[in-house]
Design a protein around this motif. Structure first.
Motif, mmCIF file in Angstrom:
data_model
loop_
_atom_site.group_PDB
_atom_site.id
_atom_site.type_symbol
_atom_site.label_atom_id
_atom_site.label_comp_id
_atom_site.label_asym_id
_atom_site.label_seq_id
_atom_site.Cartn_x
_atom_site.Cartn_y
_atom_site.Cartn_z
ATOM 1 N N PHE A 1 -10.420 -7.704 -6.186
ATOM 2 C CA PHE A 1 -10.584 -7.539 -4.752
ATOM 3 C C PHE A 1 -10.461 -6.076 -4.359
ATOM 4 C CE2 PHE A 1 -10.369 -11.981 -3.525
ATOM 5 C CZ PHE A 1 -9.650 -12.566 -4.561
ATOM 6 N N CYS A 2 -11.354 -5.652 -3.515
ATOM 7 C CA CYS A 2 -11.262 -4.336 -2.900
ATOM 8 C C CYS A 2 -10.422 -4.457 -1.632
ATOM 9 C CB CYS A 2 -12.670 -3.868 -2.552
ATOM 10 S SG CYS A 2 -12.767 -2.276 -1.727
ATOM 11 N N ALA A 3 -9.700 -3.395 -1.303
ATOM 12 C CA ALA A 3 -8.849 -3.420 -0.119
ATOM 13 C C ALA A 3 -8.845 -2.059 0.558
ATOM 14 C CB ALA A 3 -7.434 -3.816 -0.495
ATOM 15 N N ALA A 4 -8.550 -2.070 1.838
ATOM 16 C CA ALA A 4 -8.499 -0.826 2.603
ATOM 17 C C ALA A 4 -7.410 -0.893 3.656
ATOM 18 C CB ALA A 4 -9.850 -0.550 3.267
ATOM 19 N N ASP A 5 -6.820 0.249 3.930
ATOM 20 C CA ASP A 5 -5.793 0.333 4.976
ATOM 21 C C ASP A 5 -5.596 1.804 5.333
ATOM 22 O OD1 ASP A 5 -3.430 -0.019 6.621
ATOM 23 O OD2 ASP A 5 -3.112 -1.885 5.537
ATOM 24 N N ASP A 6 -5.149 2.050 6.553
ATOM 25 C CA ASP A 6 -4.807 3.424 6.909
ATOM 26 C C ASP A 6 -3.323 3.696 6.704
ATOM 27 O OD1 ASP A 6 -4.843 2.933 10.566
ATOM 28 O OD2 ASP A 6 -3.676 1.996 8.956
ATOM 29 N N ASN A 7 -2.613 2.722 6.151
ATOM 30 C CA ASN A 7 -1.182 2.841 5.884
ATOM 31 C C ASN A 7 -0.946 2.742 4.376
ATOM 32 O OD1 ASN A 7 1.612 1.968 5.433
ATOM 33 N ND2 ASN A 7 1.743 1.844 7.652
ATOM 34 N N TRP A 8 -0.485 3.832 3.773
ATOM 35 C CA TRP A 8 -0.309 3.874 2.315
ATOM 36 C C TRP A 8 0.805 2.935 1.850
ATOM 37 C CZ3 TRP A 8 -3.013 5.048 -1.684
ATOM 38 C CH2 TRP A 8 -2.438 5.418 -2.911
ATOM 39 N N VAL A 9 1.853 2.848 2.639
ATOM 40 C CA VAL A 9 2.974 1.971 2.275
ATOM 41 C C VAL A 9 2.505 0.529 2.227
ATOM 42 C CG1 VAL A 9 5.215 1.074 3.022
ATOM 43 C CG2 VAL A 9 4.745 3.532 3.124
ATOM 44 N N ARG A 10 1.714 0.137 3.213
ATOM 45 C CA ARG A 10 1.194 -1.237 3.197
ATOM 46 C C ARG A 10 0.357 -1.483 1.954
ATOM 47 N NH1 ARG A 10 0.186 -1.894 9.056
ATOM 48 N NH2 ARG A 10 -1.895 -0.989 8.724
ATOM 49 N N MET A 11 -0.368 -0.479 1.529
ATOM 50 C CA MET A 11 -1.246 -0.636 0.374
ATOM 51 C C MET A 11 -0.459 -0.722 -0.929
ATOM 52 S SD MET A 11 -4.417 -0.707 -0.843
ATOM 53 C CE MET A 11 -5.546 0.035 0.357
ATOM 54 N N VAL A 12 0.410 0.216 -1.202
ATOM 55 C CA VAL A 12 0.991 0.325 -2.552
ATOM 56 C C VAL A 12 2.439 -0.148 -2.656
ATOM 57 C CG1 VAL A 12 -0.563 2.196 -3.170
ATOM 58 C CG2 VAL A 12 1.716 2.721 -2.258
ATOM 59 N N VAL A 13 3.130 -0.283 -1.541
ATOM 60 C CA VAL A 13 4.515 -0.754 -1.590
ATOM 61 C C VAL A 13 4.575 -2.229 -1.193
ATOM 62 C CG1 VAL A 13 6.852 -0.470 -0.703
ATOM 63 C CG2 VAL A 13 5.413 1.548 -1.111
ATOM 64 N N TRP A 14 4.075 -2.512 0.003
ATOM 65 C CA TRP A 14 4.064 -3.906 0.434
ATOM 66 C C TRP A 14 2.937 -4.693 -0.219
ATOM 67 C CZ3 TRP A 14 4.604 -2.720 6.376
ATOM 68 C CH2 TRP A 14 5.860 -2.137 6.587
ATOM 69 N N LYS A 15 1.939 -3.994 -0.737
ATOM 70 C CA LYS A 15 0.788 -4.604 -1.392
ATOM 71 C C LYS A 15 0.133 -5.632 -0.468
ATOM 72 C CE LYS A 15 2.522 -3.562 -5.980
ATOM 73 N NZ LYS A 15 3.591 -2.669 -5.518
ATOM 74 N N SER A 16 0.020 -5.250 0.766
ATOM 75 C CA SER A 16 -0.542 -6.135 1.773
ATOM 76 C C SER A 16 -1.455 -5.344 2.708
ATOM 77 C CB SER A 16 0.584 -6.809 2.566
ATOM 78 O OG SER A 16 0.060 -7.739 3.489
ATOM 79 N N PRO A 17 -2.521 -4.803 2.167
ATOM 80 C CA PRO A 17 -3.425 -4.019 3.016
ATOM 81 C C PRO A 17 -4.121 -4.868 4.063
ATOM 82 C CG PRO A 17 -4.367 -4.347 0.841
ATOM 83 C CD PRO A 17 -2.964 -4.841 0.778
ATOM 84 N N ALA A 18 -4.600 -4.196 5.099
ATOM 85 C CA ALA A 18 -5.145 -4.901 6.248
ATOM 86 C C ALA A 18 -6.506 -5.534 5.985
ATOM 87 C CB ALA A 18 -5.251 -3.931 7.428
ATOM 88 N N TYR A 19 -7.305 -4.879 5.143
ATOM 89 C CA TYR A 19 -8.688 -5.335 4.958
ATOM 90 C C TYR A 19 -8.952 -5.681 3.498
ATOM 91 C CZ TYR A 19 -8.997 -3.074 9.482
ATOM 92 O OH TYR A 19 -8.773 -2.698 10.778
ATOM 93 N N TRP A 20 -9.665 -6.775 3.303
ATOM 94 C CA TRP A 20 -9.964 -7.280 1.966
ATOM 95 C C TRP A 20 -11.436 -7.633 1.834
ATOM 96 C CZ3 TRP A 20 -6.223 -7.529 -1.767
ATOM 97 C CH2 TRP A 20 -4.898 -7.465 -1.358
ATOM 98 N N GLY A 21 -11.946 -7.435 0.624
ATOM 99 C CA GLY A 21 -13.255 -7.967 0.303
ATOM 100 C C GLY A 21 -13.130 -9.399 -0.181
ATOM 101 N N GLN A 22 -14.269 -9.992 -0.510
ATOM 102 C CA GLN A 22 -14.300 -11.384 -0.962
ATOM 103 C C GLN A 22 -13.989 -11.518 -2.442
ATOM 104 O OE1 GLN A 22 -14.735 -14.188 1.061
ATOM 105 N NE2 GLN A 22 -14.303 -12.565 2.536
#
Length: 122
Positions: free
Chosen positions: A93-114
């Motif tokens: 899955f590809c993912a995107a976020d403007d918050n680095w902590v959400r991406m790599v610490v919480w591992k819960s980015p805002a946007y996901w691909g299919q």
């Protein structure tokens, strides 16, 4: 709202390579981009991420084998997968976020691909 579409999955033999692409619906130059994967019966796990300044981070399991890169002019992020092992078989899955902590610490980015399937088998 950012829409993400992955390309490039497929079947490869052990030791082989694949290159995944993820195209975003809009500009990604201010976004942190990442890849996650989920194997059958397992939780989704972090694979790699690259921040807007091109600093990257990898999961220990893929360091030295996978490489994340981005082309902001094409709103695209890539994941080069080398030396593939059957343990790498998963939906990526590809993912995107403007918050680095959400991406790599919480591992819960805002946007996901299919997701795109990567299969590794002889």
């Amino acid at each position: 709202q950012v829409q993400l579409v992955e390309y490039g999955g497929g079947l490869v033999q052990p030791g082989g390579s694949l290159r995944l692409s993820c195209v975003a619906s809009g500009a990604i130059n201010t976004l942190h981009m990442g890849w996650f994967r989920q194997a059958p019966g397992k939780e989704r796990e972090f694979v790699a991420a690259m921040d807007w300044s091109n600093e990257s981070r990898y999961a220990d399991l893929v360091k030295g084998r996978f490489t994340i890169s981005r082309d902001n002019t094409k709103n695209t992020v890539f994941l080069q997968l080398n030396s593939l092992d059957p343990e790498d078989m998963a939906v990526y899955f590809c993912a995107a976020d403007d918050n680095w902590v959400r991406m790599v610490v919480w591992k819960s980015p805002a946007y996901w691909g299919q997701g795109t399937q990567v299969s590794v088998s002889s």
